[in-house]
Structures are given as C-alpha cells and as structure tokens.
Design a protein around this motif. Structure first.
Motif, PDB file in Angstrom:
ATOM      1  N   ALA A  60      46.108  35.213  41.103  1.00  0.00           N
ATOM      2  CA  ALA A  60      46.432  36.172  40.053  1.00  0.00           C
ATOM      3  C   ALA A  60      47.536  37.126  40.511  1.00  0.00           C
ATOM      4  CB  ALA A  60      45.176  36.949  39.665  1.00  0.00           C
ATOM      5  N   ARG A  61      47.452  37.610  41.751  1.00  0.00           N
ATOM      6  CA  ARG A  61      48.489  38.506  42.267  1.00  0.00           C
ATOM      7  C   ARG A  61      49.818  37.782  42.454  1.00  0.00           C
ATOM      8  NH1 ARG A  61      43.938  40.311  45.097  1.00  0.00           N
ATOM      9  NH2 ARG A  61      44.368  38.886  46.825  1.00  0.00           N
ATOM     10  N   LEU A  62      49.762  36.522  42.805  1.00  0.00           N
ATOM     11  CA  LEU A  62      50.974  35.742  42.975  1.00  0.00           C
ATOM     12  C   LEU A  62      51.724  35.623  41.656  1.00  0.00           C
ATOM     13  CD1 LEU A  62      52.628  33.988  44.973  1.00  0.00           C
ATOM     14  CD2 LEU A  62      51.217  32.041  44.281  1.00  0.00           C
ATOM     15  N   GLY A  63      50.976  35.480  40.557  1.00  0.00           N
ATOM     16  CA  GLY A  63      51.589  35.443  39.240  1.00  0.00           C
ATOM     17  C   GLY A  63      51.633  34.081  38.581  1.00  0.00           C
ATOM     18  N   VAL A  64      50.777  33.145  39.032  1.00  0.00           N
ATOM     19  CA  VAL A  64      50.737  31.842  38.381  1.00  0.00           C
ATOM     20  C   VAL A  64      49.861  31.910  37.138  1.00  0.00           C
ATOM     21  CG1 VAL A  64      51.135  30.649  40.559  1.00  0.00           C
ATOM     22  CG2 VAL A  64      48.783  31.000  39.775  1.00  0.00           C
ATOM     23  N   LEU A 432      53.751  30.638  51.093  1.00  0.00           N
ATOM     24  CA  LEU A 432      53.775  31.219  52.435  1.00  0.00           C
ATOM     25  C   LEU A 432      54.899  30.632  53.282  1.00  0.00           C
ATOM     26  CD1 LEU A 432      49.922  31.096  53.176  1.00  0.00           C
ATOM     27  CD2 LEU A 432      51.240  32.965  52.138  1.00  0.00           C
ATOM     28  N   GLY A 433      55.609  29.666  52.729  1.00  0.00           N
ATOM     29  CA  GLY A 433      56.668  28.988  53.479  1.00  0.00           C
ATOM     30  C   GLY A 433      56.151  27.959  54.455  1.00  0.00           C
ATOM     31  N   LEU A 434      54.937  27.442  54.226  1.00  0.00           N
ATOM     32  CA  LEU A 434      54.337  26.522  55.188  1.00  0.00           C
ATOM     33  C   LEU A 434      55.163  25.258  55.354  1.00  0.00           C
ATOM     34  CD1 LEU A 434      50.460  26.432  54.700  1.00  0.00           C
ATOM     35  CD2 LEU A 434      51.816  27.706  56.364  1.00  0.00           C
ATOM     36  N   PRO A 435      55.410  24.861  56.593  1.00  0.00           N
ATOM     37  CA  PRO A 435      56.035  23.565  56.850  1.00  0.00           C
ATOM     38  C   PRO A 435      54.975  22.481  56.980  1.00  0.00           C
ATOM     39  CG  PRO A 435      55.823  24.748  58.904  1.00  0.00           C
ATOM     40  CD  PRO A 435      55.228  25.637  57.830  1.00  0.00           C
ATOM     41  N   GLU A 436      55.412  21.261  57.083  1.00  0.00           N
ATOM     42  CA  GLU A 436      54.538  20.134  57.418  1.00  0.00           C
ATOM     43  C   GLU A 436      54.037  20.305  58.852  1.00  0.00           C
ATOM     44  OE1 GLU A 436      53.379  16.011  56.118  1.00  0.00           O
ATOM     45  OE2 GLU A 436      54.072  17.853  55.143  1.00  0.00           O
ATOM     46  N   HIS A 437      52.782  19.929  59.110  1.00  0.00           N
ATOM     47  CA  HIS A 437      52.301  19.864  60.494  1.00  0.00           C
ATOM     48  C   HIS A 437      52.727  18.504  61.035  1.00  0.00           C
ATOM     49  CE1 HIS A 437      50.197  20.206  64.128  1.00  0.00           C
ATOM     50  NE2 HIS A 437      49.005  20.578  63.713  1.00  0.00           N
ATOM     51  N   THR A 438      53.826  18.487  61.744  1.00  0.00           N
ATOM     52  CA  THR A 438      54.443  17.223  62.162  1.00  0.00           C
ATOM     53  C   THR A 438      53.956  16.729  63.517  1.00  0.00           C
ATOM     54  OG1 THR A 438      56.301  18.425  63.128  1.00  0.00           O
ATOM     55  CG2 THR A 438      56.534  17.689  60.836  1.00  0.00           C
ATOM     56  N   TRP A 490      51.208  29.270  63.476  1.00  0.00           N
ATOM     57  CA  TRP A 490      51.097  29.587  62.056  1.00  0.00           C
ATOM     58  C   TRP A 490      50.715  31.036  61.767  1.00  0.00           C
ATOM     59  CZ3 TRP A 490      48.974  25.438  58.187  1.00  0.00           C
ATOM     60  CH2 TRP A 490      49.943  24.442  58.033  1.00  0.00           C
ATOM     61  N   ALA A 491      50.483  31.841  62.784  1.00  0.00           N
ATOM     62  CA  ALA A 491      50.148  33.246  62.523  1.00  0.00           C
ATOM     63  C   ALA A 491      51.244  33.924  61.706  1.00  0.00           C
ATOM     64  CB  ALA A 491      49.925  33.983  63.843  1.00  0.00           C
ATOM     65  N   ARG A 492      52.500  33.552  61.953  1.00  0.00           N
ATOM     66  CA  ARG A 492      53.600  34.217  61.243  1.00  0.00           C
ATOM     67  C   ARG A 492      53.629  33.850  59.761  1.00  0.00           C
ATOM     68  NH1 ARG A 492      55.965  30.143  64.263  1.00  0.00           N
ATOM     69  NH2 ARG A 492      57.389  28.678  63.190  1.00  0.00           N
ATOM     70  N   TYR A 493      52.945  32.759  59.399  1.00  0.00           N
ATOM     71  CA  TYR A 493      52.895  32.375  57.990  1.00  0.00           C
ATOM     72  C   TYR A 493      51.687  32.964  57.255  1.00  0.00           C
ATOM     73  CZ  TYR A 493      56.306  28.765  59.335  1.00  0.00           C
ATOM     74  OH  TYR A 493      57.412  28.101  59.801  1.00  0.00           O
ATOM     75  N   ALA A 494      50.773  33.588  57.966  1.00  0.00           N
ATOM     76  CA  ALA A 494      49.535  34.081  57.356  1.00  0.00           C
ATOM     77  C   ALA A 494      49.854  35.071  56.231  1.00  0.00           C
ATOM     78  CB  ALA A 494      48.658  34.740  58.408  1.00  0.00           C
ATOM     79  N   LEU A 495      49.012  35.064  55.213  1.00  0.00           N
ATOM     80  CA  LEU A 495      49.235  35.924  54.061  1.00  0.00           C
ATOM     81  C   LEU A 495      49.309  37.387  54.459  1.00  0.00           C
ATOM     82  CD1 LEU A 495      49.434  36.354  50.978  1.00  0.00           C
ATOM     83  CD2 LEU A 495      46.925  36.397  50.935  1.00  0.00           C
ATOM     84  N   ASP A 496      48.379  37.850  55.310  1.00  0.00           N
ATOM     85  CA  ASP A 496      48.378  39.271  55.641  1.00  0.00           C
ATOM     86  C   ASP A 496      49.593  39.686  56.466  1.00  0.00           C
ATOM     87  OD1 ASP A 496      47.665  38.139  58.086  1.00  0.00           O
ATOM     88  OD2 ASP A 496      46.000  39.515  58.466  1.00  0.00           O
ATOM     89  N   ALA A 497      50.247  38.740  57.113  1.00  0.00           N
ATOM     90  CA  ALA A 497      51.468  39.046  57.859  1.00  0.00           C
ATOM     91  C   ALA A 497      52.677  39.158  56.939  1.00  0.00           C
ATOM     92  CB  ALA A 497      51.718  37.972  58.911  1.00  0.00           C
ATOM     93  N   GLN A 498      52.561  38.666  55.698  1.00  0.00           N
ATOM     94  CA  GLN A 498      53.693  38.656  54.774  1.00  0.00           C
ATOM     95  C   GLN A 498      53.593  39.693  53.671  1.00  0.00           C
ATOM     96  OE1 GLN A 498      55.462  34.941  53.571  1.00  0.00           O
ATOM     97  NE2 GLN A 498      54.071  33.746  54.861  1.00  0.00           N
ATOM     98  N   ASP A 501      56.102  42.796  52.976  1.00  0.00           N
ATOM     99  CA  ASP A 501      57.388  42.575  53.646  1.00  0.00           C
ATOM    100  C   ASP A 501      58.358  42.003  52.618  1.00  0.00           C
ATOM    101  OD1 ASP A 501      59.575  41.783  55.093  1.00  0.00           O
ATOM    102  OD2 ASP A 501      58.471  40.526  56.515  1.00  0.00           O
ATOM    103  N   PRO A 502      59.348  42.779  52.188  1.00  0.00           N
ATOM    104  CA  PRO A 502      60.225  42.305  51.109  1.00  0.00           C
ATOM    105  C   PRO A 502      61.026  41.062  51.474  1.00  0.00           C
ATOM    106  CG  PRO A 502      61.078  44.329  52.091  1.00  0.00           C
ATOM    107  CD  PRO A 502      59.700  44.132  52.642  1.00  0.00           C
ATOM    108  N   SER A 503      61.163  40.765  52.749  1.00  0.00           N
ATOM    109  CA  SER A 503      61.898  39.568  53.152  1.00  0.00           C
ATOM    110  C   SER A 503      61.017  38.330  53.269  1.00  0.00           C
ATOM    111  CB  SER A 503      62.592  39.807  54.499  1.00  0.00           C
ATOM    112  OG  SER A 503      61.635  39.949  55.539  1.00  0.00           O
ATOM    113  N   SER A 504      59.707  38.484  53.100  1.00  0.00           N
ATOM    114  CA  SER A 504      58.786  37.360  53.301  1.00  0.00           C
ATOM    115  C   SER A 504      58.851  36.377  52.147  1.00  0.00           C
ATOM    116  CB  SER A 504      57.353  37.871  53.464  1.00  0.00           C
ATOM    117  OG  SER A 504      56.827  38.324  52.224  1.00  0.00           O
ATOM    118  N   THR A 505      58.463  35.149  52.440  1.00  0.00           N
ATOM    119  CA  THR A 505      58.436  34.112  51.409  1.00  0.00           C
ATOM    120  C   THR A 505      57.409  34.450  50.338  1.00  0.00           C
ATOM    121  OG1 THR A 505      59.156  32.453  52.999  1.00  0.00           O
ATOM    122  CG2 THR A 505      58.106  31.649  50.996  1.00  0.00           C
ATOM    123  N   TYR A 506      56.276  35.016  50.720  1.00  0.00           N
ATOM    124  CA  TYR A 506      55.247  35.377  49.742  1.00  0.00           C
ATOM    125  C   TYR A 506      55.780  36.384  48.728  1.00  0.00           C
ATOM    126  CZ  TYR A 506      51.195  37.878  47.875  1.00  0.00           C
ATOM    127  OH  TYR A 506      50.297  38.491  47.039  1.00  0.00           O
TER     128      TYR A 506
END
Length: 603
Positions: A60-64, A432-438, A490-498, A501-506
């Motif tokens: 809901a907060r994301l806006g979908v 969150l900008g998650l990449p593939e776990h390669t 993946w800590a840097r992709y966590a929701l609470d880390a983003q 932050d106006p520059s974050s993908t979230y």
C-alpha cells in the motif's frame, strides 16, 4: 559527451487516451508475490500467507493497485506449488483457508485487489484424479481426464510421440499396471509429477468452472492463468522436431516468417537471419484454447464486470497474443516480447509500438512486465554484455553481471515501462533493486529443471526478500531460516536501509508510482517524439514527456523541458544546462518559452 541538445522534430500519435468506463485492470500496477519468498511468519524458513498479510502495508505504501499471488494450494511442491493436488485448499506450508480469507480481507481494507494463480494445464500426480487414473484401466473415465496413450513399438516400449518436456527430457512417462507389467504412457509437458489434463473432456471443463467460482465466492478479484496457451493439444498428438522453452531469446514484437516447414523443424532461420524459436508446436496455441477462455469469461461475468483474467502465454507474433484478449476472452496477457527486449532504443520502440497497435485492434489494454519468477531479474539481465534479452540463468562459473550498470539500466527501463499506457506488473523485490542470486550452489537449488537436465533452473530470482538489514535472514524469518540462502551482501538492499533515502531504489519506485497516478498515465495515449539523436527514445503520454537514453554518452536536454523524475540524477553543467546521463530515463513536462509555441507538438 553531446554538446548540443537533440532536436525535436515532430510527434507521431500511436494510440489515443482510453475513455469511457474503465475497470481497475485497464490501468493497474500489479505486484507479484511469490509466497515462498515474501515473508515467513512462523520461522520455518518458508514464506506463508500470514507473513504476506503482515507485510501488505508495504504494498500500500509503495503505491501499487493489486497483488498477484503465485500458487499456495495443497501441493507436494515438486514444482514450487505449480503441481496442484487440491485447488480448493491451502497447503499447510503456507497456512489455512482462514489465512487466505484474512489476507483477502486485509488487502481489500488497504484498497488492494487480489489476483490468484490458476494452474489448468496440469495437476500434481498426487491429485485424487490422477491417483484414480493410475488405478483404473485404459479407456476408463478416470484416464480420460488426462492424456494417457499406448506406446509405440512392438511392445509399447516407445513413447507415443517424440515431444520433449519444457523442463528437459521426454514429455512422456510410462505407468506400471497392477500386475507389475509396463502400462500406458501419460503426457507431462513439464515435470514427470505434473500430468497434463485432457481439455477435450467436459468433466475437466466443469471442474475448473467450479474452481473459479470457489475463489470468486471468497472474494478474489482475478486469476493469472498459468501456461494459458497450452491447454489444448493438436488432434492426434503428432510428432514435432522442435523444443519448447519458457521465453525465447528471440521473442520479439515483430511479425516473423511463416510456421515451420512440414519437417517440423522449428529452428529454421527467420528472414532477419536470427533463429526463430517460437513455441509453435502442436501442444501450444491451438485454436481450442479460446473456447476455454470464452467459457471462463462468462463465469467471471456472473460476479460483475470488475473481475479479470490475465494470460501467461508464450505466444508470438503479437497478433496471436492479441487473440487472447478479445472482448469475450481474457482481459490481459503478459507482454513477453517487451520483457525479452534488449536495452536498445529502436528495438524497444518497435516492440512498444507493435504491442499497442495489435491490442488496440481488439480494444484491450497492453500489459507490460520486466521480471517475474521464471526469468533472470532485469537488474541482472541488463548488466550483462547482451544488455537484456531473455538470458539463460546465470551460475557461479558464468560471466557475472555488472551490478551497478544493471541496476542503473533496470531503473531506467522501469521508468520507461511505467510511462506506457495500460497495466504494468512488478515482481517482488525489484522495488528494492534486487539482483539475481547468481552464485547459488547446485546442491541448494530446488527447481525441477535442474534434476531433469534443463540447466541451472529459476531459483536465482526466487531468493527470499531482505526486509531488515541487521535482522536474521534480513527480516524474512524470525529464526534466520531461509529455504534458499540469501547473499551476504543483501543488507544494502533491505527495505529499512532504503526508507527515507531519496536516492534509493525503493523511494524511486514510490515517486514513480505516485507520479504515474497523478498524470493518469495508465489511461493515457502514446505518441512518439522523433529525435535526431540515435539511441535516445522519446515519447509523450498526455502532458508527460519521456526520454530514455540507451547510449553510453550523456545527452544535453532541450531547454524547454521541466524535469519531474529521472532514474539517475541529472548532470548540471556550469552554464546551467542539464544533461541526461547514459542509461537514464527522464520524465518531464513541456514549457513554452515563446508565446504560442509548443516545442513537442506536430510541425
């Protein structure tokens, strides 16, 4: 670096704004939830329905506008729930029917619609119907619900035809009779534990009408139909020398050459020199599927005009895909031609234009998507030398994506997608900008394609989400358990880390979705802005101007644009000029420096 701004030549209309009565699915942004990997409430390492319900506030907060739930039905989990044993119950792994009702209630309280997965091409081998078929004799009503056939060869030792499974290996498995002797064969276009249903059997049709009503009665808003193009097979099940795949690397929006010659070789060269790998065999896209969806359309209409069906149909050309969304069939169909495009302005322009045009012929909105649970995440696809396309899964020994470049292009591609009229789908974690776990080791991979020799499988895009940077399993599970291991970084992709932050993908996704709604882009019209700068895609949707720079150089912006949102920060030079960086998309509005002049209007 470009010293001068691209000259604006003209705008060329492609589609007009949608008017009249609009249903929610005409313009919706729908968020795919993969239940195994969204949120685990009980600490067993497997996501579940209560975990999803507890995190619905995030959507809901994301806006979908809605969420689509991948299967949560009773299942042995041979294919992560796409092997359904009971279509009217919840697997204990995910919760109970009461948990499903609670999820529906909470979602609707938050203004979110709920779409659930439906898997009609096949059941699990644990389904009561298939178990009864194994116990019954050849030619019995129980076996007529599936595709059982006698084998070829002197003693029936050869499969009934030469079809191959999408997951690798033969598409037929032989049964054993009660006396221990070899029996008939059954068809499974996917895993051996996923027998195909016989859609020429009225009992099958009646069963699925009842399944639709069961979930509509509980309040669901729509259904995503798995393998929608595969239900009906060509009469006689003829041999075919091709091989089926999920989505071809060469899937495109362009009309291609005629179907394969009589030798059945589906890998012939198309007119453009590329290999034509369309799934056009006798098990796919048969005319009879459309009768099924007309039947279902009538069922949904019993519950009002706001219920919807969306097709997962790996069909090309796009003119064939449009047949699935005629006004008495489905309401949406995933646009895999767009997903499989490369980060190339002219290629994307061609796919977008053709997609919109063919859907306009049947009065249907176009549905856009970049990632899902079956393909490499677009933040990684776009960081490979191919710059997109439907790439094969990436493993530890393969060339690794450029994570920074991939995310930069992914944000740009997403901003382009969200500017397009119609509906759009997001896959969990892309915000969150998650990449593939390669680098998932082979021993932890669970996709049945791995065991059947079908490659690395799809687990790399299914890794559980990171919610909290410092919590066990990054907040996915209270115990730190996780059915697939999460990368340490993946800590840097966590929701609470983003958050915040106006520059974050979230936060970028939140701004994009809010602006999309403010400008009513989903119901807008589309016009091309013809530029004199190769590699820069220009379009207009209502008041919004969109420029997507797919080149490796920054481009000076016209002075008569007022930037609203860009996928990366614009460059400002000492003379005050703004530049659109490489691999960046911009949303802007028009300004009119000279009275009466419209710089983006027709000449």
């Amino acid at each position: 670096m470009s010293a001068s701004a691209p000259a604006i030549c003209t705008t060329r209309p492609i589609s007009v704004p949608r008017t009249g009565t609009l249903q929610w699915w005409h313009t919706a942004v729908i968020y795919q939830v993969y239940p195994r990997s969204f949120a685990d409430s009980d600490g067993d390492g497997m996501g579940d329905l209560p975990g999803i319900t507890a995190r619905l506030g995030h959507l809901a907060r994301l806006g979908v506008d809605a969420l689509w739930l991948s299967p949560f039905y009773t299942s042995p989990q041979a294919d992560a729930g796409y092997d359904v044993a009971d279509y009217r119950d919840v697997d204990p792994l995910f919760g109970t029917l009461a948990d499903a009702d609670a999820l529906l209630e909470r979602a609707h309280q938050l203004g979110l619609r709920v779409v659930v997965d439906l898997v009609p091409n096949h059941t699990s081998d644990a389904h009561v119907w298939f178990q009864a078929a194994l116990e019954a004799a050849p030619g019995s009503p129980e076996r007529e619900r599936y595709l059982f056939r006698d084998g070829r060869g002197e003693n029936g030792e050869l499969p009934p035809n030469n079809w191959l499974s999408v997951f690798g290996g033969p598409a037929w498995s032989r049964t054993t009779d009660a006396d221990g002797t070899p029996g008939q064969w059954y068809l499974h276009l996917f895993d051996v534990r996923q027998p195909d249903l016989n859609w020429g059997n009225e009992e099958v049709s009646a069963e699925f009408r009842d399944v639709l009503r069961f979930w509509l009665d509980r309040g669901v808003d729509g259904f995503r139909v798995d393998v929608a193009h595969g239900l009906v097979k060509e009469e006689g099940l003829p041999d075919w020398a091709g091989h089926s795949s999920m989505i071809s690397e060469h899937e495109s929006g362009e009309e291609t050459s005629a179907p394969a010659d009589d030798d059945g070789d589906d890998d012939e060269q198309a007119d453009d020199g590329e290999v034509d790998l369309r799934n056009n065999g006798p098990m796919w896209n048969q005319p009879g599927v459309h009768e099924v969806y007309r039947d279902w359309h009538a069922v949904l209409a019993e519950y009002g005009a706001d219920k919807m069906l969306v097709a997962e149909a790996w069909v090309s050309p796009l003119t064939d895909l449009a047949k699935y969304v005629r006004d008495d069939e489905m309401h949406q169909a995933f646009n895999f031609a767009f997903l499989a495009s490369h980060w190339h302005a002219e290629e994307m322009r061609g796919v977008i234009e053709h997609s919109v045009q063919v859907n306009d012929t049947v009065g249907a909105p176009t549905t856009w998507v970049l990632s899902n649970h079956d393909v490499v995440r677009h933040a990684s696809r776009l960081g490979l030398p191919s710059a997109g396309g439907n790439v094969e899964p990436v493993g530890p020994d393969d060339l690794q994506p450029d994570a920074e470049l991939g995310l930069r292009r992914a944000r740009a591609a997403t901003l382009l997608m969200l500017a397009l009229p119609g509906s759009a789908y997001l896959y969990q974690g892309e915000e969150l900008g998650l990449p593939e776990h390669t680098t998932l080791p082979p021993e932890v991979r669970e996709d049945p394609t791995v065991a059947r020799g079908g490659g690395l499988g799809r687990d790399g895009c299914r890794v559980p989400l990171p919610w909290e940077a410092a919590a066990p399993a990054f907040g996915f599970s209270p115990t730190g358990a996780s059915w697939l291991p999460q990368p340490e970084g993946w800590a840097r992709y966590a929701l609470d880390a983003q958050k915040g932050d106006p520059s974050s993908t979230y936060e970028f996704y939140r701004r994009a979705l809010r602006t999309r709604r403010d400008f009513a882009l989903g119901s807008g019209g589309l016009a091309w802005i013809d530029l004199d700068r190769p590699g820069v895609l220009g379009l207009a949707n209502g008041e919004l101007v969109v420029l997507a720079n797919t080149t490796g150089e920054q481009v000076r912006l016209p002075e008569d644009l007022e930037p609203l949102l860009s996928s990366t920060e614009l460059d400002k030079h000492t003379d005050g000029a703004l530049f659109l960086p490489a691999d960046t998309t911009l949303w802007a509005t028009r300004v009119h420096p000279e009275p009466g002049r419209k710089p983006f209007g027709p000449d």
